[in-house]
Design a protein around this motif. Structure first.
Motif, PDB file in Angstrom:
ATOM      1  N   GLU A   1       0.831  -1.203   0.000  1.00 13.26           N
ATOM      2  CA  GLU A   1       0.000   0.000   0.000  1.00 13.26           C
ATOM      3  C   GLU A   1       0.866   1.254   0.000  1.00 13.26           C
ATOM      4  O   GLU A   1       1.849   1.336   0.728  1.00 13.26           O
ATOM      5  CB  GLU A   1      -0.917   0.002   1.222  1.00 13.26           C
ATOM      6  CG  GLU A   1      -1.955  -1.110   1.201  1.00 13.26           C
ATOM      7  CD  GLU A   1      -2.895  -1.034   2.391  1.00 13.26           C
ATOM      8  OE1 GLU A   1      -4.079  -0.756   2.198  1.00 13.26           O
ATOM      9  OE2 GLU A   1      -2.411  -1.244   3.523  1.00 13.26           O
ATOM     10  N   GLU A   2       0.472   2.215  -0.822  1.00 13.00           N
ATOM     11  CA  GLU A   2       1.215   3.473  -0.898  1.00 13.00           C
ATOM     12  C   GLU A   2       0.657   4.438   0.139  1.00 13.00           C
ATOM     13  O   GLU A   2      -0.104   5.356  -0.189  1.00 13.00           O
ATOM     14  CB  GLU A   2       1.120   4.066  -2.317  1.00 13.00           C
ATOM     15  CG  GLU A   2       1.744   3.194  -3.397  1.00 13.00           C
ATOM     16  CD  GLU A   2       3.253   3.031  -3.242  1.00 13.00           C
ATOM     17  OE1 GLU A   2       3.894   3.899  -2.618  1.00 13.00           O
ATOM     18  OE2 GLU A   2       3.788   2.027  -3.738  1.00 13.00           O
TER      19      GLU A   2
ATOM     20  N   SER B   1       6.561  -1.754   3.707  1.00 11.77           N
ATOM     21  CA  SER B   1       6.831  -2.980   2.941  1.00 11.77           C
ATOM     22  C   SER B   1       7.292  -4.108   3.850  1.00 11.77           C
ATOM     23  O   SER B   1       6.775  -5.226   3.791  1.00 11.77           O
ATOM     24  CB  SER B   1       7.908  -2.726   1.876  1.00 11.77           C
ATOM     25  OG  SER B   1       7.498  -1.756   0.953  1.00 11.77           O
ATOM     26  N   ASN B   2       8.281  -3.831   4.700  1.00  5.19           N
ATOM     27  CA  ASN B   2       8.853  -4.894   5.519  1.00  5.19           C
ATOM     28  C   ASN B   2       7.848  -5.417   6.535  1.00  5.19           C
ATOM     29  O   ASN B   2       7.804  -6.614   6.814  1.00  5.19           O
ATOM     30  CB  ASN B   2      10.124  -4.403   6.210  1.00  5.19           C
ATOM     31  CG  ASN B   2      11.153  -5.492   6.438  1.00  5.19           C
ATOM     32  OD1 ASN B   2      11.750  -5.598   7.496  1.00  5.19           O
ATOM     33  ND2 ASN B   2      11.360  -6.352   5.445  1.00  5.19           N
ATOM     34  N   THR B   3       7.015  -4.523   7.066  1.00  7.15           N
ATOM     35  CA  THR B   3       5.988  -4.956   8.022  1.00  7.15           C
ATOM     36  C   THR B   3       4.924  -5.792   7.311  1.00  7.15           C
ATOM     37  O   THR B   3       4.483  -6.825   7.836  1.00  7.15           O
ATOM     38  CB  THR B   3       5.347  -3.733   8.709  1.00  7.15           C
ATOM     39  OG1 THR B   3       6.379  -2.868   9.194  1.00  7.15           O
ATOM     40  CG2 THR B   3       4.484  -4.154   9.880  1.00  7.15           C
ATOM     41  N   ALA B   4       4.528  -5.377   6.114  1.00  5.75           N
ATOM     42  CA  ALA B   4       3.542  -6.137   5.331  1.00  5.75           C
ATOM     43  C   ALA B   4       4.105  -7.506   4.932  1.00  5.75           C
ATOM     44  O   ALA B   4       3.380  -8.513   4.933  1.00  5.75           O
ATOM     45  CB  ALA B   4       3.140  -5.344   4.086  1.00  5.75           C
ATOM     46  N   GLN B   5       5.387  -7.549   4.601  1.00  2.00           N
ATOM     47  CA  GLN B   5       6.029  -8.834   4.269  1.00  2.00           C
ATOM     48  C   GLN B   5       5.989  -9.773   5.473  1.00  2.00           C
ATOM     49  O   GLN B   5       5.721 -10.967   5.341  1.00  2.00           O
ATOM     50  CB  GLN B   5       7.481  -8.587   3.830  1.00  2.00           C
ATOM     51  CG  GLN B   5       7.610  -7.923   2.467  1.00  2.00           C
ATOM     52  CD  GLN B   5       9.013  -7.391   2.212  1.00  2.00           C
ATOM     53  OE1 GLN B   5       9.693  -6.910   3.119  1.00  2.00           O
ATOM     54  NE2 GLN B   5       9.452  -7.446   0.963  1.00  2.00           N
ATOM     55  N   ALA B   6       6.253  -9.221   6.673  1.00  2.58           N
ATOM     56  CA  ALA B   6       6.241 -10.027   7.897  1.00  2.58           C
ATOM     57  C   ALA B   6       4.842 -10.595   8.156  1.00  2.58           C
ATOM     58  O   ALA B   6       4.683 -11.774   8.496  1.00  2.58           O
ATOM     59  CB  ALA B   6       6.703  -9.183   9.086  1.00  2.58           C
TER      60      ALA B   6
ATOM     61  N   GLU C   1      29.277 -12.804  -2.170  1.00  3.39           N
ATOM     62  CA  GLU C   1      28.609 -11.803  -1.338  1.00  3.39           C
ATOM     63  C   GLU C   1      27.116 -11.789  -1.641  1.00  3.39           C
ATOM     64  O   GLU C   1      26.692 -11.772  -2.792  1.00  3.39           O
ATOM     65  CB  GLU C   1      29.203 -10.416  -1.590  1.00  3.39           C
ATOM     66  CG  GLU C   1      28.603  -9.351  -0.677  1.00  3.39           C
ATOM     67  CD  GLU C   1      29.311  -8.000  -0.764  1.00  3.39           C
ATOM     68  OE1 GLU C   1      28.941  -7.090  -0.002  1.00  3.39           O
ATOM     69  OE2 GLU C   1      30.232  -7.864  -1.601  1.00  3.39           O
ATOM     70  N   ILE C   2      26.310 -11.790  -0.575  1.00  6.52           N
ATOM     71  CA  ILE C   2      24.854 -11.750  -0.721  1.00  6.52           C
ATOM     72  C   ILE C   2      24.443 -10.335  -1.144  1.00  6.52           C
ATOM     73  O   ILE C   2      24.858  -9.348  -0.535  1.00  6.52           O
ATOM     74  CB  ILE C   2      24.160 -12.103   0.611  1.00  6.52           C
ATOM     75  CG1 ILE C   2      24.649 -13.441   1.154  1.00  6.52           C
ATOM     76  CG2 ILE C   2      22.649 -12.053   0.473  1.00  6.52           C
ATOM     77  CD1 ILE C   2      24.091 -14.651   0.504  1.00  6.52           C
ATOM     78  N   ALA C   3      23.620 -10.246  -2.196  1.00  2.30           N
ATOM     79  CA  ALA C   3      23.095  -8.957  -2.668  1.00  2.30           C
ATOM     80  C   ALA C   3      21.573  -9.044  -2.715  1.00  2.30           C
ATOM     81  O   ALA C   3      21.012 -10.070  -3.108  1.00  2.30           O
ATOM     82  CB  ALA C   3      23.658  -8.621  -4.041  1.00  2.30           C
ATOM     83  N   ILE C   4      20.907  -7.970  -2.303  1.00  2.00           N
ATOM     84  CA  ILE C   4      19.449  -7.974  -2.138  1.00  2.00           C
ATOM     85  C   ILE C   4      18.811  -6.815  -2.888  1.00  2.00           C
ATOM     86  O   ILE C   4      19.352  -5.705  -2.930  1.00  2.00           O
ATOM     87  CB  ILE C   4      19.064  -7.861  -0.643  1.00  2.00           C
ATOM     88  CG1 ILE C   4      19.768  -8.935   0.192  1.00  2.00           C
ATOM     89  CG2 ILE C   4      17.564  -7.959  -0.443  1.00  2.00           C
ATOM     90  CD1 ILE C   4      19.652  -8.710   1.682  1.00  2.00           C
ATOM     91  N   CYS C   5      17.640  -7.076  -3.449  1.00  2.00           N
ATOM     92  CA  CYS C   5      16.856  -6.037  -4.114  1.00  2.00           C
ATOM     93  C   CYS C   5      15.402  -6.199  -3.678  1.00  2.00           C
ATOM     94  O   CYS C   5      14.873  -7.310  -3.706  1.00  2.00           O
ATOM     95  CB  CYS C   5      16.991  -6.193  -5.626  1.00  2.00           C
ATOM     96  SG  CYS C   5      16.026  -5.012  -6.576  1.00  2.00           S
ATOM     97  N   GLY C   6      14.764  -5.120  -3.252  1.00  2.00           N
ATOM     98  CA  GLY C   6      13.371  -5.214  -2.820  1.00  2.00           C
ATOM     99  C   GLY C   6      12.863  -3.883  -2.298  1.00  2.00           C
ATOM    100  O   GLY C   6      13.636  -2.934  -2.107  1.00  2.00           O
ATOM    101  N   PRO C   7      11.552  -3.779  -2.026  1.00  2.00           N
ATOM    102  CA  PRO C   7      10.960  -2.508  -1.592  1.00  2.00           C
ATOM    103  C   PRO C   7      11.376  -2.081  -0.193  1.00  2.00           C
ATOM    104  O   PRO C   7      11.149  -0.933   0.191  1.00  2.00           O
ATOM    105  CB  PRO C   7       9.455  -2.791  -1.648  1.00  2.00           C
ATOM    106  CG  PRO C   7       9.344  -4.268  -1.429  1.00  2.00           C
ATOM    107  CD  PRO C   7      10.545  -4.859  -2.106  1.00  2.00           C
ATOM    108  N   GLN C   8      11.990  -3.006   0.576  1.00  2.00           N
ATOM    109  CA  GLN C   8      12.423  -2.672   1.936  1.00  2.00           C
ATOM    110  C   GLN C   8      13.843  -2.120   1.979  1.00  2.00           C
ATOM    111  O   GLN C   8      14.331  -1.746   3.052  1.00  2.00           O
ATOM    112  CB  GLN C   8      12.312  -3.908   2.847  1.00  2.00           C
ATOM    113  CG  GLN C   8      13.328  -5.029   2.596  1.00  2.00           C
ATOM    114  CD  GLN C   8      12.873  -6.063   1.592  1.00  2.00           C
ATOM    115  OE1 GLN C   8      12.437  -5.711   0.504  1.00  2.00           O
ATOM    116  NE2 GLN C   8      12.964  -7.332   1.949  1.00  2.00           N
TER     117      GLN C   8
END
Length: 568
Positions: free
Chosen positions: A24-25, A237-242, A409-416
Motif C-alpha cells: 500500500e502506498e 513494505s517490511n511490516t507487510a512482508q512479515a 557476497e549476498i546482494a538484495i533487491c526489494g521494496p524494503q
C-alpha cells in the motif's frame, strides 16, 4: 550478467504466501489512525499493568504531533527518541511521523561521546528522552543543533501503586531524577500531551516512496557509523512482508511480546510496527529480564515472541522455567545473531510452538530472509527471501552472479531496501551494484533456493543481539596513554553468541592492567561494547603492509592467557 536470474525459492512458498504482494502506498502512521478509527476500544498495548486502547495511543500521538509543530518541528526535521520500551516510545515515534518529521532512534545506553556523534550527524533539532539520561543530553546540548529537549519518566505510564513505588526504587539505585525543568528548551512530555490540541494539527502530505520515516544508525557512533535512510514505504513494505509470512496467525487477535528494544530496527519492525499494522496487542517490557518475561508470557498469554538467541538461551536455561505455562507461544522469530539448532529444538519443546530464524540488516528495514514457520526448515539456513525480494550471490573476483553452492557476497533487491546512507554519497555508491544492495555478508544459495551465511565480510561483532563495531572500541583504546597497538575481535560465547575481546600491545614500561582498561573503556563506551576479555601481547600478527591479521587472532588454537573481566 553471466547467468540467468531464477527464483528457486518460490517453489517452497506455501499456497497462502504469494511471490509478490501489493504494497500500500501510504504513510506508516496511517495504520495507527485507521486502527483507532475502526476499532477505537481495542487494546493496543499493555505495559506493566497499564493498558491503552488504539484510540488513546492515536489521540496522544496526535496531541504530541501538534505540540512538536508548535515547537517549530517541520516536515523533514529530525527528532531523536532516546527511550527504552515504554508507551512513551510508541507515542513519540508515531507522533513524530504524523508531524512529517524523521525519527532518529537513539540507544539510551549511549554515553555522551556516542550520543553527541549521532545527534550531530543526524542534525536532530529535538530529542525525547528519559529523565535518567537527561543530564547526559544537557552535557552535549550546546555542541549540537538541538533546540528542545522533551523529558519523560517511566512511572508516568504506570498504574497505581507502581507509579508511586517506581521513583523510590530509582532513588534506591542512586539514579538521577529530574523533577523540574527550568529552561526554555526543556519540556515535560506528559504536560505537552495534556496541553496538546489534536484538532489543530497542521496536516502534512507524505510521499511514501521519497519521504524518510527513519534514520537508523548501523552500529557504533564513530565516523564509520552510518544513518540508513528508511522511507515510509521501506517500513510499510517490511511490516507487510512479515504479516504475509505469518499467514496462519490469528490476525488482529495476537499478543506480541515486545522485549526487543524499539530503538533497534528489528524490534521496531517485528514488534511495534507489526502489532500496529495487524491491530493486535503489544505487551511491552522495558528490558529483557528472564523472570519478568516468563511471568509476562504466562499472565498475558503471549502468542508471538520476537527475540534474539540470547533471550531464548536465557529462558531454556532458567532453573524455574517449568513453573511457568508458556503454551500460549505459537510463533517465536529469532534474529540479530545465528540461532543454535539445539536452542531452537529445546525452546520449541518448552512452548509447543515454532521458533524460526531469519536474516536481515538495518539497510533492509531490516528483514530480507526467513525460514518457513510452518514448513521445511533446513538446518543452518537463514531461510528463503521474502515476497517481492530478489537475492543473488556475487563473486568477489568477477562481480558477477554465481550458481548454487558457490560462495560469494549476498546482494538484495526489494521494496524494503534503504534509499541510501544519510549524507554519505560515496558509501552509498559503494554499497550498491545498480539497484542491488551489497550486504557485506558472504554466503551461498543451495539448489532449492535456501540461503546460508558462512562468514561476515565486515568485522562486526554481534553480542547479545547488539551490533558492535571493533574499530570504535579500538579508537577508544588507542587513545589510552599506555596502549601502543590494539585489535578487537569477537570470540564465541555460549550465552551472548559472541563477546568482545581486545588484544593489546603496551608501550615500553607501561603497567596498565585489565581492571584499569575496563574502567577507562566504560567512560567512553556503552556497557555492551566494553571488552569482556583482554590479552596482552608483545606484538600482533600483521600482513606485509602492516595490516593486523584479525582472523589469525580469532583462529589461534594456542592456550589463551587472557583473563575475563567479571563485572558486566
Amino acid at each position: 550478467m553471466g547467468m540467468t536470474f531464477k527464483r528457486p525459492w518460490l517453489a517452497h512458498y506455501p499456497k497462502s504466501i504469494p511471490g509478490r504482494i501489493n504494497i500500500e502506498e501510504k504513510a506508516l502512521h496511517m495504520y495507527l489512525q485507521e486502527a483507532a478509527e475502526d476499532e477505537p476500544e481495542k487494546v493496543a498495548l499493555e505495559f506493566m499493568g497499564t493498558e491503552m486502547t488504539y484510540e488513546e495511543v492515536y489521540h496522544q500521538s496526535l496531541a504530541l504531533c501538534e505540540r512538536l509543530q508548535s515547537l517549530g518541528i517541520e516536515q523533514g526535521d529530525r527528532v531523536a527518541i532516546m527511550l527504552p520500551n515504554c508507551p512513551q516510545a510508541v507515542i513519540s515515534y508515531y507522533g513524530t511521523l504524523m508531524a512529517g518529521a524523521v525519527v532518529v532512534q537513539t540507544n539510551p545506553l549511549y554515553v555522551e561521546r556516542e550520543l553527541e556523534n549521532q545527534i550531530v550527524d543526524s542534525g536532530a533539532k529535538l530529542i525525547i528522552c528519559l529523565d535518567m539520561v537527561y543530564p547526559r543530553v544537557m552535557n552535549i546540548f550546546g555542541h549540537t543543533n538541538l533546540e528542545h529537549v522533551i523529558v519523560t519518566k517511566v512511572e508516568e505510564y504506570l498504574p497505581f501503586p507502581k507509579s508511586m513505588i517506581y521513583p523510590l526504587m530509582k532513588k534506591r539505585n542512586h539514579q538521577m531524577l529530574v523533577n523540574t525543568y527550568h529552561t526554555d528548551h526543556t519540556h515535560s512530555l506528559n504536560t505537552l500531551i495534556k496541553n496538546g490540541h489534536p484538532t489543530q494539527v497542521n496536516s502534512v502530505s507524505v510521499d511514501p516512496k521519497r519521504d524518510l520515516a527513519l534514520l537508523q544508525y548501523t552500529g557504533g557512533t564513530t565516523r564509520s557509523a552510518k544513518g540508513c535512510m528508511l522511507t515510509h514505504r521501506n517500513l510499510v513494505s517490511n511490516t507487510a512482508q512479515a504479516l504475509t509470512w505469518m499467514y496462519k496467525i490469528d490476525h488482529g487477535n495476537e499478543v506480541i511480546l515486545c522485549a526487543l528494544p524499539f530503538f533497534h530496527v528489528y524490534g521496531m519492525t517485528v514488534g511495534m510496527n507489526f502489532s500496529i499494522m495487524d491491530r493486535s496487542k503489544m505487551v511491552i517490557v522495558p528490558r529483557f529480564e528472564r523472570e519478568q518475561v516468563l511471568k509476562t508470557i504466562q499472565k498475558q498469554k503471549v502468542s508471538i515472541f520476537p527475540g534474539t538467541p540470547t533471550m531464548y538461551i536465557g529462558i531454556i536455561n532458567d532453573p524455574h522455567v517449568h513453573k511457568y505455562d508458556l503454551s500460549s507461544v505459537n510463533v517465536s522469530i529469532s534474529g540479530s545473531a545465528p540461532l543454535p539448532f539445539d536452542v531452537q529444538m529445546r525452546f520449541e519443546q518448552l512452548t509447543g510452538g515454532k521458533l524460526v530464524e531469519g536474516y536481515g540488516l538495518t539497510e533492509a528495514s531490516p528483514v530480507s530472509h526467513f525460514n518457513l514457520v510452518w514448513g521445511y526448515r533446513p538446518k543452518g539456513s537463514i531461510g528463503l527471501p521474502w515476497p517481492n525480494t530478489d537475492v543473488k550471490v556475487i563473486s568477489q573476483e568477477t562481480g558477477e552472479m554465481v550458481g548454487p553452492g558457490e560462495i560469494g557476497e549476498i546482494a538484495i533487491c526489494g521494496p524494503q531496501i534503504m534509499r541510501g546512507y544519510w549524507r554519505r554519497r560515496e558509501e552509498t555508491r559503494a554499497s550498491f551494484q545498480e539497484e542491488w544492495l551489497l550486504t557485506g555478508d558472504m554466503g551461498y544459495m543451495d539448489e532449492e533456493g535456501f540461503f546460508y551465511i558462512v562468514d561476515r565480510k565486515k568485522d562486526m561483532i554481534i553480542a547479545g543481539g547488539f551490533n558492535i563495531y571493533p574499530r570504535e572500541i579500538e579508537e577508544v583504546l588507542f587513545k589510552h596513554d599506555d596502549v601502543q597497538e590494539v585489535a578487537v575481535v569477537g570470540v564465541p560465547d555460549l550465552y551472548r553468541g559472541e563477546t568482545v575481546k581486545a588484544f593489546v600491545v603496551l608501550k615500553e614500561g607501561a603497567t596498565v592492567n585489565e581492571r584499569e582498561l575496563d574502567i577507562y573503556c566504560r567512560k567512553y563506551l556503552a556497557a555492551y561494547k566494553v571488552p569482556k576479555m583482554y590479552e596482552f601481547r608483545e606484538e600482533l600478527p600483521k600482513t606485509t603492509v602492516g595490516k593486523v591479521l584479525k582472523r589469525e587472532l580469532t583462529n589461534e588454537k594456542k592456550p589463551i592467557v587472557s583473563r575475563e573481566i567479571s563485572n558486566d
